[in-house]
Design a protein around this motif. Structure first.
Motif, PDB file in Angstrom:
ATOM      1  N   GLY A 309       0.807  -1.220   0.000  1.00 23.50           N
ATOM      2  CA  GLY A 309       0.000   0.000   0.000  1.00 23.50           C
ATOM      3  C   GLY A 309       0.835   1.262   0.000  1.00 23.50           C
ATOM      4  N   GLU A 310       2.144   1.150  -0.211  1.00 15.81           N
ATOM      5  CA  GLU A 310       3.024   2.316  -0.181  1.00 15.81           C
ATOM      6  C   GLU A 310       2.714   3.301  -1.303  1.00 15.81           C
ATOM      7  N   SER A 311       2.178   2.825  -2.414  1.00 10.74           N
ATOM      8  CA  SER A 311       1.849   3.718  -3.531  1.00 10.74           C
ATOM      9  C   SER A 311       0.727   4.673  -3.177  1.00 10.74           C
ATOM     10  N   PHE A 312       0.024   4.391  -2.102  1.00  9.83           N
ATOM     11  CA  PHE A 312      -1.137   5.178  -1.702  1.00  9.83           C
ATOM     12  C   PHE A 312      -0.888   5.839  -0.346  1.00  9.83           C
ATOM     13  N   GLY A 313       0.000   6.826  -0.357  1.00 12.78           N
ATOM     14  CA  GLY A 313       0.270   7.581   0.859  1.00 12.78           C
ATOM     15  C   GLY A 313       0.979   6.786   1.928  1.00 12.78           C
ATOM     16  N   TYR A 314       1.829   5.822   1.508  1.00 12.15           N
ATOM     17  CA  TYR A 314       2.591   4.991   2.452  1.00 12.15           C
ATOM     18  C   TYR A 314       1.653   4.287   3.446  1.00 12.15           C
ATOM     19  N   ASN A 362      17.022   1.376  16.653  1.00 13.03           N
ATOM     20  CA  ASN A 362      18.367   1.883  16.408  1.00 13.03           C
ATOM     21  C   ASN A 362      18.462   2.616  15.076  1.00 13.03           C
ATOM     22  N   SER A 363      17.833   2.064  14.044  1.00 10.03           N
ATOM     23  CA  SER A 363      17.958   2.646  12.710  1.00 10.03           C
ATOM     24  C   SER A 363      16.956   2.007  11.763  1.00 10.03           C
ATOM     25  N   HIS A 364      16.808   2.634  10.600  1.00  9.42           N
ATOM     26  CA  HIS A 364      15.916   2.120   9.554  1.00  9.42           C
ATOM     27  C   HIS A 364      16.611   2.237   8.206  1.00  9.42           C
ATOM     28  N   ILE A 365      16.573   1.153   7.432  1.00 17.82           N
ATOM     29  CA  ILE A 365      17.105   1.142   6.072  1.00 17.82           C
ATOM     30  C   ILE A 365      15.975   0.731   5.134  1.00 17.82           C
ATOM     31  N   HIS A 366      15.705   1.571   4.155  1.00 19.00           N
ATOM     32  CA  HIS A 366      14.709   1.203   3.148  1.00 19.00           C
ATOM     33  C   HIS A 366      15.416   0.876   1.842  1.00 19.00           C
ATOM     34  N   MET A 367      15.121  -0.283   1.313  1.00 18.60           N
ATOM     35  CA  MET A 367      15.700  -0.704   0.041  1.00 18.60           C
ATOM     36  C   MET A 367      14.724  -0.342  -1.069  1.00 18.60           C
ATOM     37  N   LEU A 417      13.512  13.566   1.021  1.00 20.64           N
ATOM     38  CA  LEU A 417      13.528  12.124   0.764  1.00 20.64           C
ATOM     39  C   LEU A 417      12.786  11.772  -0.519  1.00 20.64           C
ATOM     40  N   PRO A 418      13.273  10.785  -1.256  1.00 20.92           N
ATOM     41  CA  PRO A 418      12.518  10.306  -2.420  1.00 20.92           C
ATOM     42  C   PRO A 418      11.321   9.488  -1.951  1.00 20.92           C
ATOM     43  N   PRO A 419      10.402   9.127  -2.852  1.00 21.30           N
ATOM     44  CA  PRO A 419       9.262   8.289  -2.456  1.00 21.30           C
ATOM     45  C   PRO A 419       9.746   6.973  -1.851  1.00 21.30           C
ATOM     46  N   SER A 420       9.511   6.768  -0.567  1.00 18.80           N
ATOM     47  CA  SER A 420       9.961   5.554   0.118  1.00 18.80           C
ATOM     48  C   SER A 420       9.363   5.521   1.517  1.00 18.80           C
ATOM     49  N   SER A 421       9.485   4.365   2.172  1.00 19.36           N
ATOM     50  CA  SER A 421       8.975   4.208   3.530  1.00 19.36           C
ATOM     51  C   SER A 421       9.736   5.056   4.538  1.00 19.36           C
ATOM     52  N   SER A 422      10.904   5.570   4.155  1.00 16.30           N
ATOM     53  CA  SER A 422      11.646   6.455   5.054  1.00 16.30           C
ATOM     54  C   SER A 422      10.811   7.672   5.432  1.00 16.30           C
ATOM     55  N   ASN A 423       9.907   8.101   4.558  1.00 16.29           N
ATOM     56  CA  ASN A 423       9.046   9.236   4.873  1.00 16.29           C
ATOM     57  C   ASN A 423       8.180   8.948   6.093  1.00 16.29           C
ATOM     58  N   SER A 424       7.680   7.720   6.204  1.00 16.86           N
ATOM     59  CA  SER A 424       6.876   7.349   7.372  1.00 16.86           C
ATOM     60  C   SER A 424       7.728   7.282   8.626  1.00 16.86           C
ATOM     61  N   PHE A 425       8.915   6.683   8.524  1.00 11.86           N
ATOM     62  CA  PHE A 425       9.774   6.536   9.698  1.00 11.86           C
ATOM     63  C   PHE A 425      10.257   7.893  10.197  1.00 11.86           C
ATOM     64  N   VAL A 426      10.629   8.783   9.285  1.00 10.72           N
ATOM     65  CA  VAL A 426      11.089  10.111   9.707  1.00 10.72           C
ATOM     66  C   VAL A 426       9.941  10.904  10.330  1.00 10.72           C
ATOM     67  N   SER A 427       8.722  10.744   9.780  1.00  9.15           N
ATOM     68  CA  SER A 427       7.569  11.472  10.317  1.00  9.15           C
ATOM     69  C   SER A 427       7.142  10.939  11.678  1.00  9.15           C
ATOM     70  N   VAL A 435      17.720   5.768   6.204  1.00  8.90           N
ATOM     71  CA  VAL A 435      18.375   5.925   4.906  1.00  8.90           C
ATOM     72  C   VAL A 435      17.612   5.111   3.869  1.00  8.90           C
ATOM     73  N   THR A 436      17.379   5.725   2.718  1.00 12.00           N
ATOM     74  CA  THR A 436      16.795   5.019   1.576  1.00 12.00           C
ATOM     75  C   THR A 436      17.886   4.774   0.546  1.00 12.00           C
ATOM     76  N   LEU A 437      18.020   3.525   0.103  1.00 15.01           N
ATOM     77  CA  LEU A 437      19.007   3.159  -0.912  1.00 15.01           C
ATOM     78  C   LEU A 437      18.306   2.973  -2.255  1.00 15.01           C
ATOM     79  N   THR A 438      18.834   3.630  -3.302  1.00 16.25           N
ATOM     80  CA  THR A 438      18.234   3.534  -4.630  1.00 16.25           C
ATOM     81  C   THR A 438      19.320   3.489  -5.700  1.00 16.25           C
ATOM     82  N   ASN A 439      18.884   3.238  -6.936  1.00 15.70           N
ATOM     83  CA  ASN A 439      19.818   3.242  -8.062  1.00 15.70           C
ATOM     84  C   ASN A 439      19.842   4.587  -8.782  1.00 15.70           C
TER      85      ASN A 439
END
Length: 714
Positions: A309-314, A362-367, A417-427, A435-439
């Motif tokens: 459901g991340e495509s719809f407002g995380y 401790n931390s969050h990493i979004h792939m 932040l780019p579109p990712s679950s990091s937006n929810s964690f930071v909020s 950190v969000t990792l992308t190509n």
């Protein structure tokens, strides 16, 4: 005798044409009304204060109309600007669909159009795109309103045209190219006196109930349901309340969903590369824990998330984090009564997540997307406001990825932040490094984001490389020591197999699912997938887990594969009890939890790889946090105006709909049919007279022949 033989030959020939005539009359049935279902339609959707999408908003639109193929923009403009006696159905080419001008013309000048059917071409190499720039119906800044800083609007998706967020007053459907060609053949099947005979017409189906209503109104009136589904999370260690209080947690996430203008065609191959990397990294962590560090205690517990459901407002990540902080169960499920081990009101398939309340993350990493990019680098993105707390996490990632991982603090501060679950964690957890990792660095290096062309990637090597760095980073965070590179083994074959399973329409070919998922659960998914082709990536409407399994099992495929595979490899105990379904493990689970009074402490036993295993692997409800269940405890909802996402999907269909899709009929079939039947009656009467005369003649001829040879019947 020769004369008799000639008469018989004439009679045989006549009977052949007589039979042929009736066969042709029977063929008129081909031109009767015939209906076809399709799941590839554009829905009416709503959010707080807005409606978007497309669909039939009046029962008057469910009627037959002539259809025409339109392949050129000039043809479309000419038709839309002309004066017509009746509305027509447009069948438009893929090239016209990907033209922003074409759909904008249809949106702004719909008066001549009853419905639109789009040629569905999934291979981008067969399509000519405007200015060779690709096509994306998403916004240029997807999910920006629900980001950690909505004031920053970075153009992450430069090819985005925002069509998915537009409102069309005509229904729109996608049909495969082969179906379109068949339609055209049927419309000109016969030619008579220069006219098409018979001329085919189409009728759209699928009345949308929530037209013109925002999310709050349609939920109140029951004309829509929340968009959502179920996320999945798997812990690398036991997470009882006492375990969580003494150890830190490391969140590792990826998204499992996607969408598109036609939601069912949003395959999400680009996004799901992150999930493939996460699963391979989790597998490598479990192997390291079992074979290398079996006697070393875990300092920080990795929690692997597959958010849906991340495509719809995380909806997946934000729902999980809000539930951890705010969820209150008013009626626990009673396992002995077949209610499961979660919560009945409000619904939750498990309340194990409540152990995370007050936990130390401790931390969050979004792939994120980690398939082939513009270069060989991987890019780390952080929230510019978090730079002072991200240092340690960035150092861990940098030490395990090496020079192939690039951070740009100056760009992050400006772009967010780019579109990712990091937006929810930071909020929700602003004190936790994320950190969000992308190509990609400054914008998507992918021109088909959330489109029907997002169905594959060219190479899997980059995904495997990303998984290796992630596995090493998770191991270092878990044990507080950087692992020897030679002891961390990422299975690249697993990466390839997971990605193929997540992007293939043939779910029966997925070897991992066949090996690790309970056979009864997998079979229910395969049976549904064979009967109804729906996307495994589009969330659709939220329903409780048993209802989803019964009504839309395919939508649980990705989560189920992740749950059972990671549940098995991270299992605390693998019993010797064989099983075919989770219910075969109920007695073991009941005995294990015999003294548990609070369902949040209920430990799970699942059927994975044919045996019952004790593990930490759970589904979690996923729908926008701007929506909450009604107090009745039923599957009804309302908006809460708290600023969270409140995406809904219209209920559709009515008693005037023969089918959700389209119907065909020949406009001249009745007139010509009556004429042909009348002609057929005359042919039949004439044939009967000829047969009678021939029979009388042959009877006399046979008598004469018998007298000549002196034959007398006994």
């Amino acid at each position: 005798m020769a004369g008799s033989a000639s008469c018989l030959a004439v009679l045989v020939v006549f009977c052949f044409f007589f039979d042929f005539g009736f066969t042709q009359l029977a063929g008129l049935a081909d031109y009767a009304e015939t209906c076809f279902e399709t799941s590839a339609l554009c829905f009416i959707s709503a959010e707080s204060g807005s409606t978007f999408g497309c669909g039939i908003c009046s029962q008057d639109q469910v009627r037959f109309a002539p259809f025409r193929l339109v392949a050129q923009l000039t043809e479309l403009e000419e038709f839309l600007n002309s004066s017509v006696d009746e509305q027509e159905i447009l069948v438009i080419s893929t090239e016209l669909y990907v033209s922003e001008q074409a759909l904008e013309l249809i949106r702004s000048q719909p008066q001549n159009v009853l419905a639109v059917y789009v040629e569905q071409e999934s291979n981008p190499s067969d399509v000519s795109f405007p200015n060779d720039q690709g096509f994306s119906p998403a916004l240029t800044s997807p999910n920006n309103v629900f980001s950690s800083d909505p004031m920053i609007e970075t153009s992450w998706n430069p090819t985005g045209n925002g069509l998915r967020a537009s409102l069309f007053s005509v229904p729109m459907y996608a049909l495969p190219s082969a179906v379109i060609q068949d339609l055209l053949r049927n419309s000109t099947r016969l030619q008579a006196f220069g006219e098409e005979f018979p001329r085919a017409e189409m009728k759209p189906g699928g009345v949308m109930w929530a037209c013109g209503q925002d999310a709050g109104t349609c939920l109140q009136q029951g004309t829509c349901q929340p968009v959502g589904g179920h996320s999945v999370w798997v812990a690398g260690e036991r997470v009882n309340s006492e375990d969580v209080q003494t150890k830190e947690l490391v969140a590792v996430s990826s998204m499992l969903d996607s969408t598109s203008f036609f939601p069912e065609l949003g395959h999400g191959a680009w996004d799901v590369t992150g999930a493939a990397a996460l699963i391979a990294a989790a597998d490598a962590f479990a192997t390291y824990k079992r074979e290398v560090a079996s006697t070393t205690p875990v300092i920080r517990i990795p929690i692997f998330f597959g958010f849906f459901g991340e495509s719809f407002g995380y909806a997946g990540s934000d729902r999980f984090l809000v539930d951890v902080q705010e969820f209150t169960c008013t009626q626990q499920a009673d396992f002995s009564q077949g209610q499961g081990y979660g919560c009945v009101s409000p619904y939750a398939p498990s309340t194990r997540f409540l152990n995370f309340r007050g936990a130390n993350w401790n931390s969050h990493i979004h792939m994120g997307p980690v398939g082939p990019g513009a270069d060989a680098n991987l890019y780390g993105h952080t929230d510019g406001k978090q730079e002072d707390i991200n240092t340690a996490l960035k150092q861990v990632l940098q030490s395990n990825y090496g020079e192939g991982l690039v951070f740009d603090e100056e760009f992050d501060a400006e772009a967010g932040l780019p579109p990712s679950s990091s937006n929810s964690f930071v909020s929700r957890l602003p004190e936790v490094p994320s950190v969000t990792l992308t190509n990609y660095q400054e914008s998507f290096d992918f021109e088909f984001y959330q489109s029907m062309f997002d169905n594959t990637v060219n190479s899997l090597d980059s995904i495997c490389s990303a998984a290796e760095g992630l596995a090493k980073s998770v191991i270092q965070l878990a044990y507080d020591e950087q692992p020897d590179a030679s002891t961390v083994n990422v299975n690249c074959t697993l990466v390839e197999e997971v990605f193929r399973c997540f992007t293939s329409a043939e779910l029966s070919d997925c070897k991992i699912a066949a090996e690790y998922m309970p056979q009864s659960w997998l079979q229910s998914i395969l049976d549904f997938n064979e009967e109804t082709q729906v996307s495994q990536s589009y969330p659709s409407v939220f329903t409780p887990l048993p209802v989803t399994q019964e009504q839309a099992a395919t939508r649980l495929f990705r989560q189920s594969l992740m749950r059972y595979f990671l549940g098995y490899i991270n299992a605390e105990e693998r019993t010797e009890t064989t099983c075919n379904s989770d219910s075969d493990c109920n007695q073991i689970m009941e005995d294990l939890n015999a003294n548990v009074a609070d369902n949040s402490q209920w430990r799970e036993v699942i059927c994975a790889r044919g045996v019952c295993v004790v593990t930490e692997s759970y589904f979690h409800q996923a729908f926008g946090t701007g929506i909450q269940p009604n107090d009745s405890g039923l599957n009804t909802f309302r908006t809460n105006n708290n600023g969270g996402a409140a995406f809904t999907e219209s209920v559709w269909g009515s008693n005037v709909d023969s089918v959700v899709g389209y119907c065909l009929q020949a406009v001249d079939s009745y007139d010509y049919g009556v004429s042909i039947v009348i002609a057929g009656v005359f042919v039949w009467v004439g044939s009967a007279m000829v047969l009678f005369a021939a029979s009388f003649f042959l009877r006399g001829k046979i008598v004469d022949d018998n007298e000549q040879i002196g034959y007398s019947p006994a």
